[in-house]
Each structure stands twice: as C-alpha cells, then as structure tokens.
Write a protein that holds these residues in place. Sequence first.
Motif, PDB file in Angstrom:
ATOM      1  N   ALA A  26       5.757  11.589 -17.079  1.00  0.00           N
ATOM      2  CA  ALA A  26       6.964  12.043 -16.363  1.00  0.00           C
ATOM      3  C   ALA A  26       7.083  12.613 -14.998  1.00  0.00           C
ATOM      4  CB  ALA A  26       6.906  13.787 -17.609  1.00  0.00           C
ATOM      5  N   ALA A  27       5.774  13.043 -14.338  1.00  0.00           N
ATOM      6  CA  ALA A  27       5.632  13.149 -13.038  1.00  0.00           C
ATOM      7  C   ALA A  27       5.319  11.776 -12.358  1.00  0.00           C
ATOM      8  CB  ALA A  27       4.529  13.537 -12.547  1.00  0.00           C
ATOM      9  N   ALA A  28       5.830  10.533 -12.922  1.00  0.00           N
ATOM     10  CA  ALA A  28       4.906   9.494 -11.792  1.00  0.00           C
ATOM     11  C   ALA A  28       6.435   8.921 -12.155  1.00  0.00           C
ATOM     12  CB  ALA A  28       4.410   8.419 -12.751  1.00  0.00           C
ATOM     13  N   VAL A  29       7.501   9.298 -12.491  1.00  0.00           N
ATOM     14  CA  VAL A  29       9.007   8.587 -12.922  1.00  0.00           C
ATOM     15  C   VAL A  29       9.867   9.571 -12.055  1.00  0.00           C
ATOM     16  CG1 VAL A  29      11.101   8.679 -13.751  1.00  0.00           C
ATOM     17  CG2 VAL A  29       8.922   7.209 -15.206  1.00  0.00           C
ATOM     18  N   HIS A  30       9.516  10.517 -12.369  1.00  0.00           N
ATOM     19  CA  HIS A  30      10.552  11.482 -10.920  1.00  0.00           C
ATOM     20  C   HIS A  30      10.106  11.002  -9.605  1.00  0.00           C
ATOM     21  CE1 HIS A  30      10.497  15.570  -8.631  1.00  0.00           C
ATOM     22  NE2 HIS A  30      11.804  15.238  -9.210  1.00  0.00           N
ATOM     23  N   ARG A  31       8.491  10.702  -9.154  1.00  0.00           N
ATOM     24  CA  ARG A  31       8.247  10.259  -7.746  1.00  0.00           C
ATOM     25  C   ARG A  31       9.043   9.115  -7.535  1.00  0.00           C
ATOM     26  NH1 ARG A  31       3.776  12.593  -5.056  1.00  0.00           N
ATOM     27  NH2 ARG A  31       3.255  10.156  -4.346  1.00  0.00           N
ATOM     28  N   LEU A  83      11.650   7.779  -8.859  1.00  0.00           N
ATOM     29  CA  LEU A  83      13.279   8.315  -8.793  1.00  0.00           C
ATOM     30  C   LEU A  83      13.168   8.736  -7.089  1.00  0.00           C
ATOM     31  CD1 LEU A  83      13.891   8.853 -12.436  1.00  0.00           C
ATOM     32  CD2 LEU A  83      14.717   7.022 -11.031  1.00  0.00           C
ATOM     33  N   ALA A  84      12.987   9.966  -6.711  1.00  0.00           N
ATOM     34  CA  ALA A  84      12.311  10.566  -5.909  1.00  0.00           C
ATOM     35  C   ALA A  84      12.574   9.634  -3.991  1.00  0.00           C
ATOM     36  CB  ALA A  84      11.834  11.658  -5.876  1.00  0.00           C
ATOM     37  N   ILE A 104       0.861  -1.293   0.410  1.00  0.00           N
ATOM     38  CA  ILE A 104      -0.163  -0.144   0.442  1.00  0.00           C
ATOM     39  C   ILE A 104       1.277   1.295  -0.350  1.00  0.00           C
ATOM     40  CG2 ILE A 104      -1.115   1.410   1.449  1.00  0.00           C
ATOM     41  CD1 ILE A 104      -2.975  -1.488   2.280  1.00  0.00           C
ATOM     42  N   GLY A 105       1.952   1.033   0.653  1.00  0.00           N
ATOM     43  CA  GLY A 105       2.663   1.967   0.510  1.00  0.00           C
ATOM     44  C   GLY A 105       3.902   2.908  -0.539  1.00  0.00           C
ATOM     45  N   PHE A 106       3.630   1.770  -1.051  1.00  0.00           N
ATOM     46  CA  PHE A 106       4.231   1.707  -2.444  1.00  0.00           C
ATOM     47  C   PHE A 106       3.086   2.617  -3.156  1.00  0.00           C
ATOM     48  CE2 PHE A 106       5.699   0.343  -6.668  1.00  0.00           C
ATOM     49  CZ  PHE A 106       6.596   0.692  -6.887  1.00  0.00           C
ATOM     50  N   TYR A 107       2.545   1.483  -3.583  1.00  0.00           N
ATOM     51  CA  TYR A 107       0.754   1.995  -4.810  1.00  0.00           C
ATOM     52  C   TYR A 107       0.598   3.064  -4.536  1.00  0.00           C
ATOM     53  CZ  TYR A 107       2.408  -2.554  -6.700  1.00  0.00           C
ATOM     54  OH  TYR A 107       2.493  -3.658  -7.990  1.00  0.00           O
ATOM     55  N   CYS A 108       0.178   3.518  -3.120  1.00  0.00           N
ATOM     56  CA  CYS A 108      -0.286   4.627  -2.696  1.00  0.00           C
ATOM     57  C   CYS A 108       0.387   5.330  -3.085  1.00  0.00           C
ATOM     58  CB  CYS A 108      -1.811   4.415  -1.232  1.00  0.00           C
ATOM     59  SG  CYS A 108      -3.198   3.287  -1.648  1.00  0.00           S
ATOM     60  N   GLY A 109       1.648   5.627  -1.359  1.00  0.00           N
ATOM     61  CA  GLY A 109       2.345   6.632  -1.696  1.00  0.00           C
ATOM     62  C   GLY A 109       3.949   6.710  -2.269  1.00  0.00           C
ATOM     63  N   VAL A 110       3.563   5.801  -3.662  1.00  0.00           N
ATOM     64  CA  VAL A 110       5.182   6.508  -4.286  1.00  0.00           C
ATOM     65  C   VAL A 110       3.993   6.382  -5.775  1.00  0.00           C
ATOM     66  CG1 VAL A 110       6.691   5.484  -5.695  1.00  0.00           C
ATOM     67  CG2 VAL A 110       6.429   5.587  -2.720  1.00  0.00           C
ATOM     68  N   LEU A 111       3.348   5.686  -6.500  1.00  0.00           N
ATOM     69  CA  LEU A 111       2.291   5.877  -7.238  1.00  0.00           C
ATOM     70  C   LEU A 111       1.205   6.334  -7.416  1.00  0.00           C
ATOM     71  CD1 LEU A 111       2.836   2.117  -9.451  1.00  0.00           C
ATOM     72  CD2 LEU A 111       4.938   3.778  -9.054  1.00  0.00           C
ATOM     73  N   ALA A 162       8.198  16.882 -15.902  1.00  0.00           N
ATOM     74  CA  ALA A 162       7.862  16.459 -14.930  1.00  0.00           C
ATOM     75  C   ALA A 162       7.051  18.097 -14.594  1.00  0.00           C
ATOM     76  CB  ALA A 162       7.904  16.000 -14.047  1.00  0.00           C
ATOM     77  N   GLY A 163       7.311  19.288 -14.891  1.00  0.00           N
ATOM     78  CA  GLY A 163       6.864  20.197 -14.190  1.00  0.00           C
ATOM     79  C   GLY A 163       7.529  20.290 -12.797  1.00  0.00           C
ATOM     80  N   HIS A 164       8.494  19.910 -12.720  1.00  0.00           N
ATOM     81  CA  HIS A 164       9.141  20.137 -11.502  1.00  0.00           C
ATOM     82  C   HIS A 164      10.670  20.863 -11.377  1.00  0.00           C
ATOM     83  CE1 HIS A 164       7.650  16.266 -10.462  1.00  0.00           C
ATOM     84  NE2 HIS A 164       6.822  16.836  -9.139  1.00  0.00           N
TER      85      HIS A 164
END
Length: 178
Positions: A105-110, A112-113, A40-47, A176-178
């Motif tokens: 791009a935003a998802a990939v940035h998250r 990697l972060a 849940i931490g990965f799929y909700c918190g990261v993705l 990604a707009g960051h």
Amino acid sequence: MSSQPADTPRVAEPASGYRIPAAAGIGHVHLKVSDLDRAIGFYCGVLGFNLVARYRDSAAFVAAGDYHHHLGLNTWESRGGDPPPHRHTGLYHVAIRYPTRPDLAAAVHRVLAAGVPVQGASDHGVSVSIYLTDPDGIGLELTWDRPPEEWPKTPEGGVELRMADPFDLDTLLREAGH
C-alpha cells in the motif's frame, strides 16, 4: 484478462524428470533503459530501491535492503531508445514482491503521489497486484503474496491461480498509513 481460474497445466513433468530445486529463485533482473538518470530516479526515488553501484552513464545496480542487486539498469544497447513495440516477444513485466500488504500500500501510494498512472489492479487469490510501467514502458507488477495457508485451492487440492478477480485499490491505499 479473465476472472476465471488459470487452466491446469497439460504437461506437469519435465521430459528429463529433472526439477529445479524448490529453494531456487530469481536473483536479479537486468533492464535495458534509454536514460540511466531517469531510470535511477524512478527505481530509487519513487519505488525506494537503494543505489548499490553506478558505472558512469552506462549501468546502475539497485537493491532492496543490503542485497548486492535486485535490478540492473543499463544503456549498453538502448541509450535514447524507444519502448518495445506491442505484439513482440520479450519481457511482459517484472514483479516486485512486498513483504506485507501495508508495504505494498505504501509503495502504491508513492507511485500515485509521483504521478505514475496505475494500469490495473487484480486479486489473484494467492496475491494482490498493481500494474504500471516504468519511464521506459517496462511493465511492473507491485505485489503482495497472501500466506500459503490462505491460497485458494482447486477441488483436487492444487493451488488455484486466478487471473484477474476484482480488486479495490482504495481499500489498499487506506492501509498505507498516510
């Protein structure tokens, strides 16, 4: 992977003549995980999926938007288990399709972060894809489809699926707009 186009299928017609309706789709995927809280931490918190429902420490259902669930996560037969070994049959990966290239791009940035390593990036002609695994070693493809009018075509006019043309991840991340 090869950078060559995919081979043309040898058998294009089902034996019975039946074809699945064009509007059919994959409703959801259910994944066996070893640790529900970690998943849940990965799929909700990261993705960034929404937690729709949780059933004690045995199952959870997550979704993008207000759908009932895109992914089921359960420990029914896998609590504390090991990732599947290589060279066995089973799920290769689940593709999560993003509506726009900046969304990908935003998802990939998250990812990697969060310190999740990317295992590959490919331009398939019809789509661009980033490959990684979840905490249980389940393969994930984060992908964005180009508009159909931009898909490469074979000389015969069919869709040309490319296996792994080079892809510049840094260029994507700048979107990604960051």
